[in-house]
Design an enzyme around this catalytic site. Structure first.
Site, mmCIF file in Angstrom:
data_model
loop_
_atom_site.group_PDB
_atom_site.id
_atom_site.type_symbol
_atom_site.label_atom_id
_atom_site.label_comp_id
_atom_site.label_asym_id
_atom_site.label_seq_id
_atom_site.Cartn_x
_atom_site.Cartn_y
_atom_site.Cartn_z
ATOM 1 N N VAL A 11 -9.956 -50.502 41.019
ATOM 2 C CA VAL A 11 -10.431 -50.677 42.318
ATOM 3 C C VAL A 11 -9.788 -50.256 43.433
ATOM 4 C CG1 VAL A 11 -10.494 -52.783 44.304
ATOM 5 C CG2 VAL A 11 -11.411 -52.952 41.521
ATOM 6 N N LYS A 203 -17.406 -64.252 45.082
ATOM 7 C CA LYS A 203 -17.005 -63.540 44.187
ATOM 8 C C LYS A 203 -17.030 -64.096 42.876
ATOM 9 C CE LYS A 203 -15.422 -59.903 41.880
ATOM 10 N NZ LYS A 203 -16.072 -58.882 41.511
ATOM 11 N N CYS A 259 -12.948 -58.375 34.067
ATOM 12 C CA CYS A 259 -13.281 -59.215 35.219
ATOM 13 C C CYS A 259 -13.974 -60.320 34.795
ATOM 14 C CB CYS A 259 -14.041 -58.593 36.073
ATOM 15 S SG CYS A 259 -13.200 -57.399 37.006
HETATM 16 N N1 LIG Z 1 -11.968 -53.424 37.679
HETATM 17 C C1 LIG Z 1 -13.011 -53.770 38.025
HETATM 18 O O1 LIG Z 1 -14.319 -53.610 37.789
HETATM 19 C C2 LIG Z 1 -13.014 -54.930 39.131
HETATM 20 C C3 LIG Z 1 -14.061 -55.026 39.871
HETATM 21 C C4 LIG Z 1 -14.174 -55.982 41.092
HETATM 22 C C5 LIG Z 1 -12.741 -56.751 41.363
HETATM 23 N N2 LIG Z 1 -11.895 -56.515 40.537
HETATM 24 C C6 LIG Z 1 -10.459 -57.108 41.039
HETATM 25 O O2 LIG Z 1 -9.688 -56.237 41.725
HETATM 26 C C7 LIG Z 1 -8.324 -56.500 41.131
HETATM 27 C C8 LIG Z 1 -8.031 -54.987 40.764
HETATM 28 O O3 LIG Z 1 -8.480 -54.644 39.520
HETATM 29 P P1 LIG Z 1 -8.100 -53.351 38.899
HETATM 30 O O4 LIG Z 1 -9.244 -53.489 37.795
HETATM 31 O O5 LIG Z 1 -8.299 -52.247 39.867
HETATM 32 O O6 LIG Z 1 -6.752 -53.557 38.178
HETATM 33 P P2 LIG Z 1 -5.878 -52.279 37.428
HETATM 34 O O7 LIG Z 1 -4.949 -53.176 36.380
HETATM 35 O O8 LIG Z 1 -6.658 -51.324 37.097
HETATM 36 O O9 LIG Z 1 -4.924 -51.865 38.647
HETATM 37 C C9 LIG Z 1 -3.823 -52.823 39.364
HETATM 38 C C10 LIG Z 1 -3.007 -51.600 39.781
HETATM 39 O O10 LIG Z 1 -2.110 -52.603 40.785
HETATM 40 C C11 LIG Z 1 -0.670 -52.214 40.684
HETATM 41 N N3 LIG Z 1 0.231 -53.226 41.043
HETATM 42 C C12 LIG Z 1 0.707 -54.343 40.380
HETATM 43 N N4 LIG Z 1 1.539 -55.023 41.242
HETATM 44 C C13 LIG Z 1 1.856 -54.203 42.150
HETATM 45 C C14 LIG Z 1 2.468 -54.342 43.632
HETATM 46 N N5 LIG Z 1 3.236 -55.367 43.453
HETATM 47 N N6 LIG Z 1 2.466 -53.438 44.350
HETATM 48 C C15 LIG Z 1 1.739 -52.176 44.144
HETATM 49 N N7 LIG Z 1 0.959 -51.932 43.199
HETATM 50 C C16 LIG Z 1 1.070 -53.097 42.153
HETATM 51 C C17 LIG Z 1 -0.514 -51.815 39.190
HETATM 52 O O11 LIG Z 1 0.406 -50.949 38.896
HETATM 53 C C18 LIG Z 1 -1.948 -51.060 38.957
HETATM 54 O O12 LIG Z 1 -1.853 -49.634 38.956
HETATM 55 C C19 LIG Z 1 -8.241 -57.473 40.182
HETATM 56 O O13 LIG Z 1 -8.310 -58.758 41.033
HETATM 57 C C20 LIG Z 1 -9.711 -57.750 39.603
HETATM 58 O O14 LIG Z 1 -10.203 -58.796 39.167
HETATM 59 C C21 LIG Z 1 -11.706 -55.532 39.802
#
Ligand SMILES: NC(=O)c1ccc[n+]([C@@H]2O[C@H](COP(=O)([O-])OP(=O)(O)OC[C@H]3O[C@@H](n4cnc5c(N)ncnc54)[C@H](O)[C@@H]3O)[C@@H](O)[C@H]2O)c1
Length: 434
Positions: A11, A203, A259
């Site tokens: 994201v 959401k 998700c």
């Molecule tokens: N992946 C999807 O398709 C999707 C779609 C909609 C919403 N979401 C939501 O979006 C959010 C992120 O999902 P994602 O799939 O991108 O996650 P991800 O695991 O791919 O990435 C998360 C990133 O955040 C970083 N991170 C963690 N703690 C941190 C901190 N304290 N400071 C800075 N960086 C930090 C991690 O190192 C990682 O690179 C989640 O809440 C998820 O539910 C995901």
């Protein structure tokens, strides 16, 4: 606008690079030093169509990467939180990362900022972030906390972010929501401004609804198997009704990814904690898990005792066009096949790097044919386009037995029968006699 995006995952990285593409100056922040070093060099850590090009167009012009949250906060007007919110022990959301970012922002905030939660967080999290800022931030600096849930889908994330069907912005103050809406104006998509909690709820309610749609059609598919109807014809016939629609309506191995499973489990927990327990959602999860079991039963029925038998696995990622293995059906199915003594040869166009670290004792192959060489059956776990183009005449000459167990209902049973394959889909009934 000057924007910080905290978290450079699926994201955050897509959001950051697309916002830069729209002309904003964006700093992407992550705690993962290795990831940031790679991004600084132009290496993209995830597979997502169009992402690499978007990053390349903007890197070092309007798009920057850092591990220094404080500096990114101080130089930005808007701060997006896009960190992972994994599932906790009892299904609840683990908000540790969001809390850590909120505390980090409180430590470095130097003037008015809008803090925007893009991570999927439990209803009420906006208020918790506000409280952290009030308690731990400087008294003389004002801020707004906004919820802007993300609806992008992995595999088409760049496109989804640039062409969203709707943008939801929840805030306590309308002026803050309107400021955030400005970023999205060039996209000409409908923007809905709500209160904070309604945005957070939208959401979860959306994801749980889509998951429910998949579990519903899977139950219909299972009944199709018993009564001899073909689920693909059934869904087609249902989909013409615009009230039903055709999306998220594919029967098969069920949903996976980072998700749907976690968001449905989270909503179940949120319901429990708030004395409004769901009856429907626990079943949605149970049905989903059961699909994997039913598929394994189909494999055993088709091949018999699996001990010492070689099986080809086509597809490992939780869905096509992504390398994401989180909650992929392959993670449940492959260990069971291995435990039953099967020898597995697998191929996936994008996820093999990640899969190798997660599932051992599998021979990873360079293409679907290499995986199928000498196999007693080909098992389709992910519906990658590449598998639609397979030369079945060639395939038939290299497999040991022409058996196809299609966990994604990719193929036409009659066509497969004509090509000489024993075809087993999920809910395809007696279609081969049609
Ligand atoms: N992946 C999807 O398709 C999707 C779609 C909609 C919403 N979401 C939501 O979006 C959010 C992120 O999902 P994602 O799939 O991108 O996650 P991800 O695991 O791919 O990435 C998360 C990133 O955040 C970083 N991170 C963690 N703690 C941190 C901190 N304290 N400071 C800075 N960086 C930090 C991690 O190192 C990682 O690179 C989640 O809440 C998820 O539910 C995901």
């Amino acid at each position: 606008m000057r924007i910080a995006v905290v978290g450079t995952g699926y994201v955050g990285l897509v959001t950051g690079s697309c916002f830069a593409d729209l002309g904003n100056v964006v700093t992407c922040v992550d705690v993962d030093h290795k990831k940031i070093q790679e991004l600084k060099k132009g290496k993209v850590p995830i597979f997502e169509p169009g992402l690499e090009e978007t990053i390349r167009r903007n890197r070092n012009k309007r798009l920057f990467f850092t591990t220094d949250l404080g500096k990114a906060v101080q130089t930005s007007d808007l701060i997006f939180i896009a960190v992972n919110t994994p599932q906790g022990k009892n299904g609840e959301v683990d908000v540790t990362n969001v809390m850590a970012v909120a505390k980090g922002i409180a430590k470095s905030i130097n003037r008015y900022k809008i803090i925007i939660n893009k991570s999927t967080v439990p209803i009420g999290m906006g208020d918790i972030v506000t409280q952290i800022l009030i308690k731990q931030g400087p008294k003389d600096v004002s801020f707004d906390v906004v919820s802007n849930p993300e609806f992008l889908r992995e595999g088409s994330a760049v496109n989804d972010l640039l062409r969203p069907e709707r943008i939801v912005i929840g805030a306590t103050r309308r002026s803050a929501a309107q400021k955030v809406a400005e970023i999205y104006k060039p996209l000409h998509s409908p923007i809905l401004i709500t209160d904070l909690k309604s945005a957070e709820m939208i959401k979860y309610a959306s994801n749980a609804f889509l998951a429910m749609k998949i579990s519903y059609i899977n139950e219909i598919a299972n009944l199709c198997d018993k009564v001899g109807a073909d689920i693909v014809q059934v869904t087609k016939g249902m989909s013409y009704d615009s009230r039903i629609g055709s999306q998220f309506f594919n029967s098969g191995l069920g949903f996976g990814g980072s998700c749907f499973p976690k968001d449905v489990a989270a909503l179940v927990q949120i319901g429990k904690v708030n004395h409004s327990p769901f009856r429907i959602l626990p079943e949605v999860l149970a049905i989903n898990q059961n699909q994997r079991k039913l598929f394994l039963e189909k494999v055993s029925q088709a091949v018999g005792n699996l001990w010492g038998k070689t099986l080809a696995i086509w597809g490992l990622s939780f869905k096509p066009n992504t390398d994401d293995m989180r909650q992929a059906p392959s993670l449940t199915i492959l260990p069971v096949l291995l435990a039953k003594g099967a020898k597995l040869k697998a191929y996936d166009p994008a996820a093999m790097g990640k899969a190798k670290a997660l599932i051992k004792k599998v021979k990873y192959c360079r293409n679907p044919y290499e995986a199928a060489q000498g196999a007693e059956a080909v098992l389709v776990l992910t519906d990658w386009n590449e598998f639609k183009q397979v030369d079945f005449q060639k395939l038939k000459t290299i497999v040991k037995q022409p058996i196809l167990v299609d966990g994604r209902n990719m193929y036409d049973p009659q066509e497969m029968a004509e090509k000489g394959f024993a075809y087993h889909g999920m809910g395809r009934g007696e279609v081969s006699q049609f």
